[in-house]
Design an enzyme around this catalytic site. Sequence first.
Site, PDB file in Angstrom:
ATOM      1  N   CYS A 116       0.750  -1.182  -0.019  1.00  0.00           N
ATOM      2  CA  CYS A 116       0.029   0.027   0.047  1.00  0.00           C
ATOM      3  C   CYS A 116       0.761   1.249  -0.010  1.00  0.00           C
ATOM      4  O   CYS A 116       0.129   2.393  -0.458  1.00  0.00           O
ATOM      5  CB  CYS A 116      -0.960  -0.099   1.123  1.00  0.00           C
ATOM      6  SG  CYS A 116      -2.064  -1.346   1.089  1.00  0.00           S
ATOM      7  N   HIS A 256      -3.590   7.085   3.054  1.00  0.00           N
ATOM      8  CA  HIS A 256      -3.875   6.048   2.110  1.00  0.00           C
ATOM      9  C   HIS A 256      -5.424   5.550   2.826  1.00  0.00           C
ATOM     10  O   HIS A 256      -5.512   5.748   4.164  1.00  0.00           O
ATOM     11  CB  HIS A 256      -2.893   4.993   2.720  1.00  0.00           C
ATOM     12  CG  HIS A 256      -2.938   3.600   2.401  1.00  0.00           C
ATOM     13  ND1 HIS A 256      -3.565   3.065   1.059  1.00  0.00           N
ATOM     14  CD2 HIS A 256      -3.348   2.187   3.044  1.00  0.00           C
ATOM     15  CE1 HIS A 256      -4.078   1.649   0.989  1.00  0.00           C
ATOM     16  NE2 HIS A 256      -3.665   1.330   2.076  1.00  0.00           N
ATOM     17  N   ASN A 286     -10.190   0.166  -0.222  1.00  0.00           N
ATOM     18  CA  ASN A 286      -8.759   0.152  -0.283  1.00  0.00           C
ATOM     19  C   ASN A 286      -8.264  -0.393  -1.628  1.00  0.00           C
ATOM     20  O   ASN A 286      -8.419  -1.595  -1.684  1.00  0.00           O
ATOM     21  CB  ASN A 286      -8.225  -0.727   0.838  1.00  0.00           C
ATOM     22  CG  ASN A 286      -6.816  -0.681   0.628  1.00  0.00           C
ATOM     23  OD1 ASN A 286      -6.116  -0.255  -0.009  1.00  0.00           O
ATOM     24  ND2 ASN A 286      -6.345  -1.148   2.034  1.00  0.00           N
TER      25      ASN A 286
HETATM   26  O1  UT7 Z   1      -3.864  -1.409   3.589  1.00  0.00           O
HETATM   27  C1  UT7 Z   1      -3.230  -2.372   4.095  1.00  0.00           C
HETATM   28  C2  UT7 Z   1      -3.158  -2.352   5.287  1.00  0.00           C
HETATM   29  N1  UT7 Z   1      -4.369  -2.703   6.259  1.00  0.00           N
HETATM   30  C3  UT7 Z   1      -4.829  -2.253   6.985  1.00  0.00           C
HETATM   31  O2  UT7 Z   1      -4.517  -0.993   7.446  1.00  0.00           O
HETATM   32  C4  UT7 Z   1      -5.964  -2.781   7.689  1.00  0.00           C
HETATM   33  C5  UT7 Z   1      -6.073  -2.682   9.015  1.00  0.00           C
HETATM   34  N2  UT7 Z   1      -7.113  -3.406   9.749  1.00  0.00           N
HETATM   35  C6  UT7 Z   1      -8.517  -2.986   9.954  1.00  0.00           C
HETATM   36  O3  UT7 Z   1      -8.624  -2.207   9.231  1.00  0.00           O
HETATM   37  C7  UT7 Z   1      -9.469  -3.695  10.697  1.00  0.00           C
HETATM   38  O4  UT7 Z   1      -8.604  -4.608  11.627  1.00  0.00           O
HETATM   39  C8  UT7 Z   1     -10.280  -4.613  10.038  1.00  0.00           C
HETATM   40  C9  UT7 Z   1     -11.312  -3.851   9.246  1.00  0.00           C
HETATM   41  C10 UT7 Z   1      -9.744  -5.542   8.939  1.00  0.00           C
HETATM   42  C11 UT7 Z   1     -11.231  -5.590  10.960  1.00  0.00           C
HETATM   43  O5  UT7 Z   1     -11.925  -4.802  11.860  1.00  0.00           O
HETATM   44  P1  UT7 Z   1     -11.535  -4.921  13.520  1.00  0.00           P
HETATM   45  O6  UT7 Z   1     -12.451  -3.731  14.079  1.00  0.00           O
HETATM   46  O7  UT7 Z   1     -10.003  -4.798  13.785  1.00  0.00           O
HETATM   47  O8  UT7 Z   1     -12.320  -5.967  13.796  1.00  0.00           O
HETATM   48  P2  UT7 Z   1     -11.725  -7.513  14.475  1.00  0.00           P
HETATM   49  O9  UT7 Z   1     -10.805  -8.201  13.442  1.00  0.00           O
HETATM   50  O10 UT7 Z   1     -11.303  -7.135  15.637  1.00  0.00           O
HETATM   51  O11 UT7 Z   1     -12.977  -8.358  14.569  1.00  0.00           O
HETATM   52  C12 UT7 Z   1     -14.013  -8.119  15.586  1.00  0.00           C
HETATM   53  C13 UT7 Z   1     -15.368  -8.954  15.181  1.00  0.00           C
HETATM   54  C14 UT7 Z   1     -14.795 -10.504  15.136  1.00  0.00           C
HETATM   55  O12 UT7 Z   1     -15.891 -11.366  15.927  1.00  0.00           O
HETATM   56  P3  UT7 Z   1     -15.798 -11.789  17.438  1.00  0.00           P
HETATM   57  O13 UT7 Z   1     -14.461 -12.591  17.428  1.00  0.00           O
HETATM   58  O14 UT7 Z   1     -15.463 -10.532  18.157  1.00  0.00           O
HETATM   59  O15 UT7 Z   1     -17.160 -12.485  17.516  1.00  0.00           O
HETATM   60  C15 UT7 Z   1     -14.861 -10.997  13.697  1.00  0.00           C
HETATM   61  O16 UT7 Z   1     -15.169 -12.283  13.583  1.00  0.00           O
HETATM   62  O17 UT7 Z   1     -15.911  -8.951  14.019  1.00  0.00           O
HETATM   63  C16 UT7 Z   1     -15.989  -9.790  13.204  1.00  0.00           C
HETATM   64  N3  UT7 Z   1     -15.841  -9.675  11.720  1.00  0.00           N
HETATM   65  C17 UT7 Z   1     -17.059  -9.487  10.852  1.00  0.00           C
HETATM   66  N4  UT7 Z   1     -18.121  -9.271  11.684  1.00  0.00           N
HETATM   67  C18 UT7 Z   1     -18.999  -8.808  10.427  1.00  0.00           C
HETATM   68  C19 UT7 Z   1     -14.897  -9.664  11.226  1.00  0.00           C
HETATM   69  N5  UT7 Z   1     -14.919  -9.318   9.840  1.00  0.00           N
HETATM   70  C20 UT7 Z   1     -16.333  -8.961  10.094  1.00  0.00           C
HETATM   71  C21 UT7 Z   1     -17.253  -8.607   8.954  1.00  0.00           C
HETATM   72  N6  UT7 Z   1     -18.645  -8.735   9.102  1.00  0.00           N
HETATM   73  N7  UT7 Z   1     -17.021  -8.641   7.397  1.00  0.00           N
END
Ligand code: UT7
Length: 332
Positions: A116, A256, A286
Amino acid sequence: MQKVHAAITAVGGYVPEYRLTNAELETMMDTTDEWIQTRTGIKERRILKGEGKGASDIAVEAVKVLLDKRGIDPTEIEMVICATTTPDMQFPATANVICDKVGMTKAWGYDLNAACSGFIFALTVGAQFIETGRHKKVIVVGVDKMSSIMNYEDRTTSIIFGDGGGAVLLEPDTEGYGIIDSILRTDGSGRVFLHQKAGGSVKPATVETVMNKEHYVYQEGQAVFKFAVKNMADVAAEIMERNGLTAENVAWLVPHQANKRIINATAERMQLPADKVMINIERYGNTTNGTLPLCLWEWESRLRKGDNIVLAAFGGGFTWGSTYIRWAYDGA
Ligand code: UT7
């Protein structure tokens, strides 16, 4: 004699027509529009449809827009650097394909992969060829067809990424406009959190790697999020400090577009109000290497000669960085 800077003198961008909305994703996996918008700020992303189409097809459209705007012939371009993580093929370089398709027959070039952060890395490299006097017209492309490495059964990654790209033309400037400064960083130990498991020389493609879905983006979202928030904000603050920039004299932050929460954290650290921050993540998601040039393309008409612009990115690798540009022309 005034120092030669590399000034951006034209911008082009392109996004494919097809809109993959959160509503459509709801029909494909266990997710909701509410979750995606709250956690990422994304409403829809564009997808390049069609057999045999790759990143170069997006880039070609962006480069054509740019050449048209600047009113120059493709044969005037001396160099093309293409920042991409989804090249048309493993080899040859997508830059070669773009040159061929656009008719930039006098140019040489190559691809650069810094995930990225690729566009700002490539911008810095391209600027060197202008500053040294080696070239007078260099095109820097940032493009990705992220849908080609998305597992649409993985709700944690596939909701974020989209296809798109942009391109800028660099030309010499001796009046103090152009790319003034860059801070670029890599930390290879971060590769464990964000990578593609197979398809490279360590693990070439086999029936097994395909069956195991190892040719897609693998991301540990939370870990990447923590590094991204800290490093993107730190590097943007550092470039402001060492160039005497303040929240008052910075006209725009071009961040970004990975997650709206990361963008907000960076803007907050720079103490910038929301109306100085370019955000289009809600419409494109993204696009990896495409995010920064797509922002410049969409905001170009509002940019004024002398505007202080700070670009900031964070990506797989890890890679991150920030670039300070004193904008060289009034947008039409
Ligand atoms: O560009 C390159 C660099 N990349 C980035 O900068 C991305 C950085 N990361 C992020 O933007 C975030 O971590 C994400 C958007 C990928 C994920 O968001 P988060 O707030 O960190 O969510 P999480 O991974 O902590 O997941 C929280 C909960 C989980 O459920 P439990 O374990 O709490 O029951 C996930 O399973 O949300 C669940 N979950 C979803 N639920 C509904 C994960 N993805 C989804 C989804 N829809 N699409």
